[in-house]
Write a protein that holds these residues in place. Structure first.
Motif, short mmCIF file in Angstrom:
data_model
loop_
_atom_site.label_atom_id
_atom_site.label_comp_id
_atom_site.label_asym_id
_atom_site.label_seq_id
_atom_site.Cartn_x
_atom_site.Cartn_y
_atom_site.Cartn_z
N PRO A 463 48.94 43.91 41.69
CA PRO A 463 47.77 44.80 40.79
C PRO A 463 47.83 44.60 39.09
N GLY A 464 49.10 44.43 38.59
CA GLY A 464 49.22 43.91 37.18
C GLY A 464 48.67 42.60 36.86
N TRP A 465 48.77 41.73 37.98
CA TRP A 465 48.26 40.44 37.46
C TRP A 465 46.75 40.59 37.60
N LEU A 466 46.27 41.32 38.65
CA LEU A 466 44.62 41.47 38.83
C LEU A 466 44.16 42.19 37.37
N ALA A 467 44.89 43.10 36.78
CA ALA A 467 44.40 43.80 35.62
C ALA A 467 44.26 42.92 34.55
N LYS A 468 45.10 42.09 34.45
CA LYS A 468 44.91 41.04 33.26
C LYS A 468 43.93 39.83 33.58
N THR A 469 43.86 39.77 34.83
CA THR A 469 42.91 38.54 35.12
C THR A 469 41.27 39.10 34.96
N ILE A 470 41.09 40.45 35.54
CA ILE A 470 39.75 40.83 35.18
C ILE A 470 39.45 41.58 33.65
N ALA A 471 40.66 41.36 32.79
CA ALA A 471 40.51 41.94 31.42
C ALA A 471 40.13 43.46 31.43
N THR A 472 40.85 44.16 32.35
CA THR A 472 40.46 45.68 32.59
C THR A 472 41.33 46.34 31.31
N THR A 473 40.90 47.44 30.84
CA THR A 473 41.77 48.58 30.20
C THR A 473 42.93 48.96 31.00
N GLY A 474 42.58 49.25 32.04
CA GLY A 474 43.44 49.75 33.07
C GLY A 474 44.92 49.25 33.36
N ASP A 475 45.94 49.94 33.58
CA ASP A 475 47.14 49.22 33.61
C ASP A 475 47.41 48.90 35.35
N GLU A 476 48.59 48.38 35.73
CA GLU A 476 48.62 48.03 37.33
C GLU A 476 48.63 49.10 38.14
N ARG A 477 49.13 50.31 37.67
CA ARG A 477 48.83 51.41 38.61
C ARG A 477 47.34 51.76 38.55
N ALA A 478 46.44 51.81 37.72
CA ALA A 478 45.33 52.12 37.86
C ALA A 478 44.43 51.32 38.80
N VAL A 479 45.01 49.84 38.87
CA VAL A 479 44.30 49.07 39.56
C VAL A 479 44.63 49.15 41.00
N ALA A 480 46.04 49.49 41.28
CA ALA A 480 46.32 49.72 42.52
C ALA A 480 45.89 50.77 42.99
N GLU A 481 45.39 52.05 42.44
CA GLU A 481 44.62 53.21 42.72
C GLU A 481 43.43 52.77 43.09
N CYS A 482 42.71 52.07 42.27
CA CYS A 482 41.30 51.27 42.56
C CYS A 482 41.20 50.71 43.88
N LEU A 483 42.23 49.80 44.09
CA LEU A 483 42.16 49.08 45.35
C LEU A 483 42.59 49.79 46.74
N ALA A 484 43.26 50.92 46.75
CA ALA A 484 43.44 51.77 47.60
C ALA A 484 42.19 52.65 47.97
N GLN A 485 41.36 52.85 46.89
CA GLN A 485 40.26 53.72 47.06
C GLN A 485 38.98 52.80 47.64
#
Length: 635
Positions: A463-485
């Motif tokens: 998730p941390g790599w994906l957060a950087k790739t899509i240039a989101t302001t969310g961190d790895e935990r926010a992206v991980a929660e998003c993937l789970a949702q």
């Protein structure tokens, strides 16, 4: 020629044989220069003077008594380097920040910053090095400690050393190795929660003959109550609405903290959760909002406390008792550090103590379960009796964790956890499944769109790599929660790969039938819970009970806790006065009482109802006769 090593500190510092009067003047000068104070608090004087003059010190001081000052000031006066062993990263960083703000050079060895920090210690005249106990056997520590001018060693939260302590940590027992590394250093051990047994155990692991300073655990500005009346959580919510100033609600689990955040939001109470499972950014955001008064209350686990010094906390509630009085005293002690009156209320439900008894059963499984776990580890790693693997072996995913802990405490194995980065940003497998016709929140939309372009086939990522790739302001935990949702909605498939626990074998494999583990800690846990239960159900002064638990001496009654002020005549008069004004809701009537007096007030009302002096009509109570002048009310 190699790099220059750190030379002994030539700045002015105290000689261990210095005249006590001169020592006092030197300490006063440093206190004024770095802290801006003209004088120490009375209870700080003796431990500070003893440590500064080269005496080993063991100090029991209540939360909020200025414990950090008692080792920082004398260590600064002694010169050289002070090593501070402490359990929490947040505590290290917070104290280092405070020291730096006062012009004192301090470093915290956390995460992967070893090279920079240890270089500063060796070459940069660092005055304080904060580190966790497991660092004592780190290769870099072993390679570099010989270059350091260590004059003071401090063990903070020293109850963690003791196997009888409520927060025992095996790594803390490594600290004895520091004495051989730095034989001339003076030692200080400090704790806010230690019984007589724990103090004796700490003393046995320190250099010979420490001077013991024991303060009463009592703080006169704290007012204690225990409330066993009504629905615990409903009562807490109602009482929250009547409080002013900052408050804390301590809960047992992360899930409960999240539940309380939802309840507070629904009730319009400005509050948020605070626990170790939140991202550092979220924790800091909630903490900052609470400090500034934008949040009224934090629903927190024990993750909130050590190292956080907020002076103006006006109340601390507990949704259920902790497993021991040590934890309760430390958490309740977050209140009223400014010396002003503050309230500590423990709310207890009918099953709370029993739930702790069940937890003890789970925490200390039977010998048969422990031996079966040991055999399973050996089978999984294919270890023959008498053999000892050199590397780490996998731990079966279904292994009984309490049994593993007992095997580790017995010294048979060591548990090697995944790194913090692995836990925070676990690798997983992502595959896009279907489009969506609904509007998604921005982060979900960005992740779903990226998956549609790049993850039509399963792919591994973090998730941390994906957060950087899509240039989101969310961190790895926010992206991980998003993937789970998104996975729950059926739009993508996201499978986190397990971050495996690994096993280090500390001795050759035994026949499982001969595996024996120590059961003494179960007895300690049961005794601690019994003390907590006695506090909850006892009729003695609350601070007096706490004092007796820690020192064996209760002292005088405080005169202000719920048991000291439980005057039946005064309660009857208060109830009569309110009922005389007309029918009143029984709930409102009891809510107006002090939390620790409600169970007694309820007994009085039940007695009056039985005697016919009161009539209950729907939810209202009203007079229908003269109340009995006396009687034994049952609660």
């Amino acid at each position: 020629m190699g790099p220059k090593n750190r030379e002994p500190d030539k700045a002015s510092h105290m000689d261990t044989a210095q005249n006590p009067l001169d020592a006092s003047q030197a300490l006063t000068s440093l206190l004024k220069t770095h802290w801006g104070f003209d004088a120490l608090r009375p209870h700080q004087v003796k431990p500070i003077h003893d440590l500064s003059l080269g005496k080993h010190v063991l100090a029991l001081m209540p939360t909020g008594a200025g414990k950090s000052m008692c080792f920082q000031l004398p260590a600064l006066a002694r010169g050289g380097l002070c090593i501070v062993i402490t359990p929490l990263v947040a505590l290290m960083q917070d104290q280092c920040d405070q020291l730096r703000s006062r012009g004192i050079r301090a470093e915290a060895w956390v995460g992967g910053n070893a090279d920079r920090v240890l270089d500063n210690v060796r070459f940069g005249r660092t005055q304080f090095l904060y580190m966790a106990p497991e660092r004592i056997r780190h290769p870099l520590f072993l390679a570099r400690h010989g270059f350091w001018d260590v004059r003071t060693i401090v063990v903070d939260e020293a109850h963690c050393i003791s196997q009888w302590g409520h927060d025992f940590r095996r790594d803390f027992q490594l600290i004895g190795e520091l004495e051989s590394h730095f034989p001339k250093a003076v030692w200080g051990a400090f704790t806010a929660t230690a019984t007589q047994d724990v103090l004796r155990d700490i003393q046995a692991q320190m250099p010979v003959d420490p001077v013991i300073h024991r303060m009463s655990m009592r703080r006169p500005n704290l007012v204690f109550d225990v409330c066993t009346h009504g629905d615990r959580d409903v009562t807490i919510l109602r009482d929250m609405n009547t409080q002013t100033g900052k408050g804390l609600l301590y809960v047992q689990t992360r899930h409960e903290a999240e539940q309380w955040e939802a309840r507070m939001t629904e009730m319009g109470i400005p509050g948020a959760a605070y626990h170790a499972g939140l991202s550092p950014q979220t924790k800091e955001k909630h903490h900052q909002q609470w400090r500034e008064g934008r949040l009224h209350v934090l629903a927190c686990t024990s993750a909130f406390g050590m190292g956080i010094d907020q002076p103006d906390v006006r109340w601390v509630f507990h949704a259920g008792p902790p497993a021991n009085l040590e934890a309760y005293t430390q958490e309740a002690g977050r209140a009223g550090r400014d010396g002003q009156e503050a309230h500590c209320v423990l709310y207890v439900g009918p099953d709370d103590i029993h739930n702790h008894e069940v937890q003890i059963e789970r925490q200390f499984p039977s010998d048969d379960v422990v031996r079966a776990c040991y055999q399973d580890l050996c089978n999984k790693a294919q270890i023959a009796i008498g053999a000892q693997p050199e590397g780490l072996t996998p731990c079966p995913p279904h292994a009984n964790r309490p049994a593993l802990n007992l095997l580790a405490q017995a010294g048979l194995i060591a548990l090697r956890e995944p790194s913090l980065s692995q836990k925070r940003d676990p690798e997983g497998e992502l595959q896009w499944l279907s489009p969506t016709t609904s509007t998604l929140p921005p982060l979900q939309a960005a992740v779903h769109a990226w998956a549609a372009r790049h993850a039509r086939d399963p792919m591994s990522l973090r998730p941390g790599w994906l957060a950087k790739t899509i240039a989101t302001t969310g961190d790895e935990r926010a992206v991980a929660e998003c993937l789970a949702q998104l996975d729950a909605m059926g739009l993508v498939e996201w499978k986190e790969k397990p971050t495996d626990l690994r096993i280090e074998w500390l001795e050759p494999r035994r026949d499982a039938r001969h595996v024996v583990v120590d059961r003494s800690r179960r007895k300690v846990a049961e005794q601690n819970l019994e003390a907590m239960s006695n506090y909850v159900h006892g009729l003695e002064c609350r601070p007096k009970s706490i004092d007796f638990h820690f020192s064996g001496q209760g002292g005088k009654a405080c005169g202000q806790c719920d048991t000291c002020t439980a005057d039946r005549k005064a309660l009857r008069r208060a109830l009569q006065t309110r009922l005389a004004s007309g029918p009143v809701s029984g709930v409102d009537l009891l809510d107006a009482m002090r939390p620790g007096h409600r169970i007694l007030a309820r007994g009085i009302l039940k007695h009056w109802l039985k005697a016919g002096a009161l009539e209950a009509n729907s939810t209202l109570l009203k007079w229908v006769g003269t109340p009995p002048s006396s009687g034994r009310e049952n609660t």
